[in-house]
Design a protein around this motif. Sequence first.
Motif, PDB file in Angstrom:
ATOM      1  N   THR A  14       0.846  -1.184   0.000  1.00  0.00           N
ATOM      2  CA  THR A  14       0.000   0.000   0.000  1.00  0.00           C
ATOM      3  C   THR A  14       0.883   1.236   0.000  1.00  0.00           C
ATOM      4  N   PHE A  15       0.597   2.159  -0.919  1.00  0.00           N
ATOM      5  CA  PHE A  15       1.343   3.412  -1.038  1.00  0.00           C
ATOM      6  C   PHE A  15       0.374   4.567  -0.809  1.00  0.00           C
ATOM      7  N   ASN A  16       0.533   5.243   0.339  1.00  0.00           N
ATOM      8  CA  ASN A  16      -0.342   6.358   0.683  1.00  0.00           C
ATOM      9  C   ASN A  16       0.309   7.712   0.437  1.00  0.00           C
TER      10      ASN A  16
ATOM     11  N   LEU B  91      -8.141  10.111  -9.938  1.00  0.00           N
ATOM     12  CA  LEU B  91      -7.011   9.301 -10.411  1.00  0.00           C
ATOM     13  C   LEU B  91      -5.732  10.093 -10.657  1.00  0.00           C
ATOM     14  N   GLN B  92      -5.803  11.417 -10.709  1.00  0.00           N
ATOM     15  CA  GLN B  92      -4.567  12.176 -10.907  1.00  0.00           C
ATOM     16  C   GLN B  92      -3.647  12.062  -9.685  1.00  0.00           C
ATOM     17  N   TYR B  93      -4.192  11.620  -8.546  1.00  0.00           N
ATOM     18  CA  TYR B  93      -3.386  11.451  -7.340  1.00  0.00           C
ATOM     19  C   TYR B  93      -2.985   9.995  -7.114  1.00  0.00           C
ATOM     20  N   CYS B  94      -3.256   9.133  -8.075  1.00  0.00           N
ATOM     21  CA  CYS B  94      -2.925   7.711  -7.955  1.00  0.00           C
ATOM     22  C   CYS B  94      -1.851   7.360  -8.982  1.00  0.00           C
ATOM     23  N   TRP B  95      -0.705   6.906  -8.516  1.00  0.00           N
ATOM     24  CA  TRP B  95       0.361   6.519  -9.424  1.00  0.00           C
ATOM     25  C   TRP B  95       1.247   5.477  -8.744  1.00  0.00           C
ATOM     26  N   PHE B  96       2.018   4.790  -9.591  1.00  0.00           N
ATOM     27  CA  PHE B  96       2.909   3.734  -9.107  1.00  0.00           C
ATOM     28  C   PHE B  96       4.074   3.611 -10.079  1.00  0.00           C
ATOM     29  N   VAL B  97       5.288   3.457  -9.541  1.00  0.00           N
ATOM     30  CA  VAL B  97       6.487   3.265 -10.364  1.00  0.00           C
ATOM     31  C   VAL B  97       7.277   2.099  -9.781  1.00  0.00           C
TER      32      VAL B  97
ATOM     33  N   GLY C 186       5.142   1.210 -14.733  1.00  0.00           N
ATOM     34  CA  GLY C 186       4.319   1.966 -13.811  1.00  0.00           C
ATOM     35  C   GLY C 186       2.875   2.092 -14.211  1.00  0.00           C
ATOM     36  N   TYR C 187       2.184   2.874 -13.387  1.00  0.00           N
ATOM     37  CA  TYR C 187       0.757   3.140 -13.552  1.00  0.00           C
ATOM     38  C   TYR C 187       0.539   4.629 -13.266  1.00  0.00           C
TER      39      TYR C 187
ATOM     40  N   GLY D  51       4.933   4.945  -4.881  1.00  0.00           N
ATOM     41  CA  GLY D  51       3.627   5.306  -5.396  1.00  0.00           C
ATOM     42  C   GLY D  51       2.873   6.189  -4.435  1.00  0.00           C
ATOM     43  N   GLN D  52       1.649   6.485  -4.840  1.00  0.00           N
ATOM     44  CA  GLN D  52       0.765   7.281  -3.990  1.00  0.00           C
ATOM     45  C   GLN D  52      -0.680   6.933  -4.327  1.00  0.00           C
ATOM     46  N   GLY D  53      -1.460   6.689  -3.289  1.00  0.00           N
ATOM     47  CA  GLY D  53      -2.886   6.447  -3.473  1.00  0.00           C
ATOM     48  C   GLY D  53      -3.232   5.153  -4.184  1.00  0.00           C
ATOM     49  N   VAL D  54      -2.379   4.119  -4.015  1.00  0.00           N
ATOM     50  CA  VAL D  54      -2.645   2.837  -4.671  1.00  0.00           C
ATOM     51  C   VAL D  54      -2.285   1.671  -3.757  1.00  0.00           C
ATOM     52  N   LYS D  55      -2.929   0.559  -4.018  1.00  0.00           N
ATOM     53  CA  LYS D  55      -2.521  -0.722  -3.449  1.00  0.00           C
ATOM     54  C   LYS D  55      -2.095  -1.574  -4.629  1.00  0.00           C
TER      55      LYS D  55
END
Length: 157
Positions: free
Chosen positions: A63-65, A95-101, A116-117, A143-147
């Motif tokens: 989880t990335f908060n 979704l602009q606050y949800c990302w993952f690398v 990434g996402y 990331g931010q805002g993703v699991k």
Amino acid sequence: MKYFVIFALILAGVLLAGCTSTPAPVVTPAPTTVPVTTVVATATPQPSFALGDSYLDKPGGYTFNSEKDVVEESFRVDSQSWGIDYKIKPLNDDLQYCWFVMNVTNMDNGQTETFGYGRQYSIELEQIVPMYKEGPYKITMAGQGVKVWVKAAKRIP
């Protein structure tokens, strides 16, 4: 008579100047033809394969908060035919606050591949990536805002 001469001179001047000529006929330009070009969009095919024995698989996911959340995982790959499957669950409606690398680094040669996402990456919620070299690997995730659920495993052709 004086007025007749003046009228005649004005009439002669108008005729000489061409002010009484009939307007030129309106010419309709010939229609031009533009060749029609058909554009066919093709989708980039996604690799399709199954994963077998795992090198990395955390059942609870990550989880990335916050932007500062970073996770590193290391493992050794003993097959040239392996892959990474990752699934994303956005934790924010915007979704602009949800990302993952995810940076996947081969520790033998230092070569890093990034996936990434969100942001500049795909917004597909599940992605599968084929990998082709054996050796020790380190995956660095942020990331931010993703699991995220990440599985690295041998490919089953």
